[in-house]
Write a protein that holds these residues in place. Structure first.
Motif, PDB file in Angstrom:
ATOM      1  N   THR A  97      15.655  14.075  -6.859  1.00 17.45           N
ATOM      2  CA  THR A  97      14.498  13.361  -5.904  1.00 17.45           C
ATOM      3  C   THR A  97      14.072  12.233  -6.616  1.00 17.45           C
ATOM      4  N   ILE A  98      13.405  12.561  -7.849  1.00 15.93           N
ATOM      5  CA  ILE A  98      12.708  11.418  -8.486  1.00 15.93           C
ATOM      6  C   ILE A  98      13.479  10.151  -8.651  1.00 15.93           C
ATOM      7  N   GLU A  99      14.771  10.585  -9.113  1.00 15.61           N
ATOM      8  CA  GLU A  99      15.807   9.520  -9.692  1.00 15.61           C
ATOM      9  C   GLU A  99      16.021   8.593  -8.528  1.00 15.61           C
ATOM     10  N   GLY A 100      16.266   9.269  -7.385  1.00 11.99           N
ATOM     11  CA  GLY A 100      16.612   8.714  -6.177  1.00 11.99           C
ATOM     12  C   GLY A 100      15.522   7.824  -5.789  1.00 11.99           C
ATOM     13  N   GLU A 101      14.508   8.389  -5.926  1.00 11.38           N
ATOM     14  CA  GLU A 101      13.118   7.468  -5.231  1.00 11.38           C
ATOM     15  C   GLU A 101      13.046   6.254  -6.180  1.00 11.38           C
ATOM     16  N   LYS A 102      13.256   6.261  -7.760  1.00 10.20           N
ATOM     17  CA  LYS A 102      13.160   5.292  -8.432  1.00 10.20           C
ATOM     18  C   LYS A 102      14.312   4.179  -8.428  1.00 10.20           C
ATOM     19  N   ALA A 103      15.538   4.702  -7.872  1.00  5.21           N
ATOM     20  CA  ALA A 103      16.580   3.733  -7.610  1.00  5.21           C
ATOM     21  C   ALA A 103      16.300   2.947  -6.414  1.00  5.21           C
ATOM     22  N   ILE A 104      15.486   3.160  -5.579  1.00  2.45           N
ATOM     23  CA  ILE A 104      15.321   2.360  -4.395  1.00  2.45           C
ATOM     24  C   ILE A 104      13.763   1.725  -4.188  1.00  2.45           C
ATOM     25  N   TRP A 160      23.746  13.244   9.283  1.00  2.00           N
ATOM     26  CA  TRP A 160      22.468  12.789   8.705  1.00  2.00           C
ATOM     27  C   TRP A 160      21.560  13.925   8.810  1.00  2.00           C
ATOM     28  N   ILE A 161      21.105  14.051   7.549  1.00  2.00           N
ATOM     29  CA  ILE A 161      20.188  15.245   7.490  1.00  2.00           C
ATOM     30  C   ILE A 161      18.892  14.703   6.666  1.00  2.00           C
ATOM     31  N   ARG A 162      17.663  15.186   7.243  1.00  2.00           N
ATOM     32  CA  ARG A 162      16.357  14.844   6.864  1.00  2.00           C
ATOM     33  C   ARG A 162      16.137  15.598   5.562  1.00  2.00           C
ATOM     34  N   LEU A 163      15.725  14.922   4.665  1.00  2.00           N
ATOM     35  CA  LEU A 163      15.226  15.901   3.443  1.00  2.00           C
ATOM     36  C   LEU A 163      13.735  15.789   3.145  1.00  2.00           C
ATOM     37  N   ARG A 164      13.282  16.611   2.240  1.00  2.00           N
ATOM     38  CA  ARG A 164      11.888  16.756   2.077  1.00  2.00           C
ATOM     39  C   ARG A 164      11.367  15.127   1.597  1.00  2.00           C
ATOM     40  N   GLY A 165      10.236  14.890   1.858  1.00  2.00           N
ATOM     41  CA  GLY A 165       9.679  13.457   1.594  1.00  2.00           C
ATOM     42  C   GLY A 165      10.428  12.565   2.565  1.00  2.00           C
ATOM     43  N   ASN A 166      10.321  11.361   2.282  1.00  2.00           N
ATOM     44  CA  ASN A 166      10.592  10.345   3.044  1.00  2.00           C
ATOM     45  C   ASN A 166      12.133   9.861   2.882  1.00  2.00           C
ATOM     46  N   MET A 167      12.928  10.737   2.954  1.00  2.83           N
ATOM     47  CA  MET A 167      14.268  10.448   2.712  1.00  2.83           C
ATOM     48  C   MET A 167      15.406  11.334   3.664  1.00  2.83           C
ATOM     49  N   GLU A 168      16.489  10.483   4.049  1.00  7.61           N
ATOM     50  CA  GLU A 168      17.470  10.819   4.831  1.00  7.61           C
ATOM     51  C   GLU A 168      18.792  10.964   4.025  1.00  7.61           C
ATOM     52  N   LEU A 169      19.529  11.651   4.156  1.00 10.93           N
ATOM     53  CA  LEU A 169      21.104  11.891   3.387  1.00 10.93           C
ATOM     54  C   LEU A 169      22.017  12.103   4.436  1.00 10.93           C
ATOM     55  N   LEU A 170      23.118  10.974   4.173  1.00 12.37           N
ATOM     56  CA  LEU A 170      24.463  11.149   4.625  1.00 12.37           C
ATOM     57  C   LEU A 170      25.248  11.963   4.086  1.00 12.37           C
ATOM     58  N   ASP A 171      25.801  13.221   4.625  1.00 13.19           N
ATOM     59  CA  ASP A 171      26.475  14.079   4.239  1.00 13.19           C
ATOM     60  C   ASP A 171      27.990  13.882   4.725  1.00 13.19           C
ATOM     61  N   THR A 172      29.184  13.834   3.865  1.00 11.91           N
ATOM     62  CA  THR A 172      30.256  13.516   4.105  1.00 11.91           C
ATOM     63  C   THR A 172      31.312  14.334   3.351  1.00 11.91           C
ATOM     64  N   PRO A 173      32.573  14.625   4.247  1.00  9.33           N
ATOM     65  CA  PRO A 173      33.396  15.449   3.645  1.00  9.33           C
ATOM     66  C   PRO A 173      33.785  15.280   2.197  1.00  9.33           C
ATOM     67  N   GLY A 174      34.280  16.257   1.348  1.00 11.20           N
ATOM     68  CA  GLY A 174      34.579  15.840   0.027  1.00 11.20           C
ATOM     69  C   GLY A 174      36.201  15.009   0.187  1.00 11.20           C
ATOM     70  N   ILE A 175      36.239  14.358  -0.854  1.00 14.47           N
ATOM     71  CA  ILE A 175      37.623  13.543  -0.797  1.00 14.47           C
ATOM     72  C   ILE A 175      38.253  13.349  -1.987  1.00 14.47           C
ATOM     73  N   LEU A 176      39.585  13.553  -2.230  1.00 16.48           N
ATOM     74  CA  LEU A 176      40.003  13.067  -3.395  1.00 16.48           C
ATOM     75  C   LEU A 176      40.791  11.878  -3.267  1.00 16.48           C
ATOM     76  N   TRP A 177      41.818  11.462  -4.105  1.00 17.74           N
ATOM     77  CA  TRP A 177      42.453  10.282  -3.902  1.00 17.74           C
ATOM     78  C   TRP A 177      43.932  10.328  -3.775  1.00 17.74           C
ATOM     79  N   PRO A 178      44.620   9.344  -3.309  1.00 15.75           N
ATOM     80  CA  PRO A 178      45.923   9.537  -2.645  1.00 15.75           C
ATOM     81  C   PRO A 178      46.865  10.033  -3.664  1.00 15.75           C
ATOM     82  N   LYS A 179      47.019  10.103  -4.920  1.00 15.80           N
ATOM     83  CA  LYS A 179      47.839  10.376  -5.889  1.00 15.80           C
ATOM     84  C   LYS A 179      47.239  10.779  -7.106  1.00 15.80           C
TER      85      LYS A 179
END
Length: 302
Positions: A97-104, A160-179
């Protein structure tokens, strides 16, 4: 084994990431601490471009502590923030959470300087299947917001999921790469459950895992399965393990499928030990050998 798994929903998810990126302030890239290199989707950096990014090393409770320390130092030397976390205890989540806040912070400060109200920070979490995204999100949210499971493909769509503090997170399915260009990478992903077992030959996969463990961690195998003396070939070792676990069918034949599933499940759960499948020095050595090969080719051409 020739392993590839790229179902249609992964292609859709890739397009979703690109489409939603304009809404995002910072990206959390989730890697498996047991294989930080192999669990990194090479497409992600191209997709997110210059967006701020924080690397999270999940499942450190399953990885070798010394190896994890080496990986953190590897990233630090490249000015990359990598945070080890344990979702069972919650260790490291506050730092995420701290690193996310610092990044923005710079972006939020700019909004305030223009007289605008600071809004919720928008985060996108990306990673391969079965790397633990949903478990982390639930911890960060303080409630069960995302469906979890011990198999790949549990998350099916964006949310979209509301996190603790003033943050919103977009959760997406896990993905690999084509080959998978490197089948060693594919094998490691299969060992840890990032690829559906249903599309794999689990008996051959387990033999490959036994081969690796016999070479790198023989004592772990001996202790877990009560094996004595020198370990034989992977097949001989598997058959001895089958005897110890009672994986015998009518006629006294070995139940290879059952013992294969047992060793895969127990490896993934950390019951064979805290085992890391790759180290930074292996990666650096491979790069040096590749560079030497290129230099040799250039010298021959000259």
């Amino acid at each position: 084994m020739n392993i590839n798994w790229y179902p249609g929903h992964m292609k859709k998810t890739r397009e979703l990431l690109k489409d939603q990126l304009k809404l995002i302030d910072v990206v959390f890239e989730l890697l498996d601490a047991r294989l930080p290199f192999s669990s990194k989707n090479p497409d992600i950096d191209n997709i997110i471009g210059s967006k701020p990014k924080v690397i999270i090393l999940n499942k450190v409770d399953l990885a070798d502590e010394g190896a994890t320390a080496k990986w953190i130092n590897y990233y630090k030397e490249r000015n990359i923030t990598a945070i080890p976390i344990n979702t069972l205890t919650g260790a490291g989540l506050r730092q995420v959470t701290i690193e996310g806040e610092k990044a923005i912070k710079e972006k939020m400060d700019a909004l305030i300087s223009k007289g605008r109200k600071p809004r919720a920070a928008r985060i996108m979490m990306v990673g391969i299947p079965n790397v633990g995204k949903s478990s982390i999100i639930n911890k960060l949210a303080g409630k069960k917001s995302a469906q979890t499971g011990d198999r790949p493909g549990v998350t099916k769509g964006k949310q979209w999921i509301r996190l603790r503090g003033n943050m919103e997170l977009l959760d997406t399915p896990g993905i690999l790469w084509p080959k998978f260009e490197d089948q060693e990478v594919a094998l490691k992903l299969a060992f840890t459950g990032a690829i559906r077992d249903e599309i794999l030959d689990v008996e051959t996969l387990a033999l490959k895992l036994i081969e690796y463990l016999v070479e790198k961690h023989p004592e772990n195998l001996k202790e877990r399965y009560n094996l004595v003396g020198e370990l034989g070939t992977p097949l001989e070792t598997m058959e001895e393990m089958a005897k110890r676990r009672g994986c015998i069918i009518r006629g006294g034949e070995f139940d290879y499928t059952r013992i294969a599933n047992i060793i895969l499940d127990e490896f993934r759960a950390g019951k064979i030990g805290r085992i890391t499948l790759e180290y930074p020095e292996d990666l650096l050595k491979d790069n040096e050998e590749t560079l030497e090969s290129i230099n040799e080719i250039e010298l021959k051409e000259e």
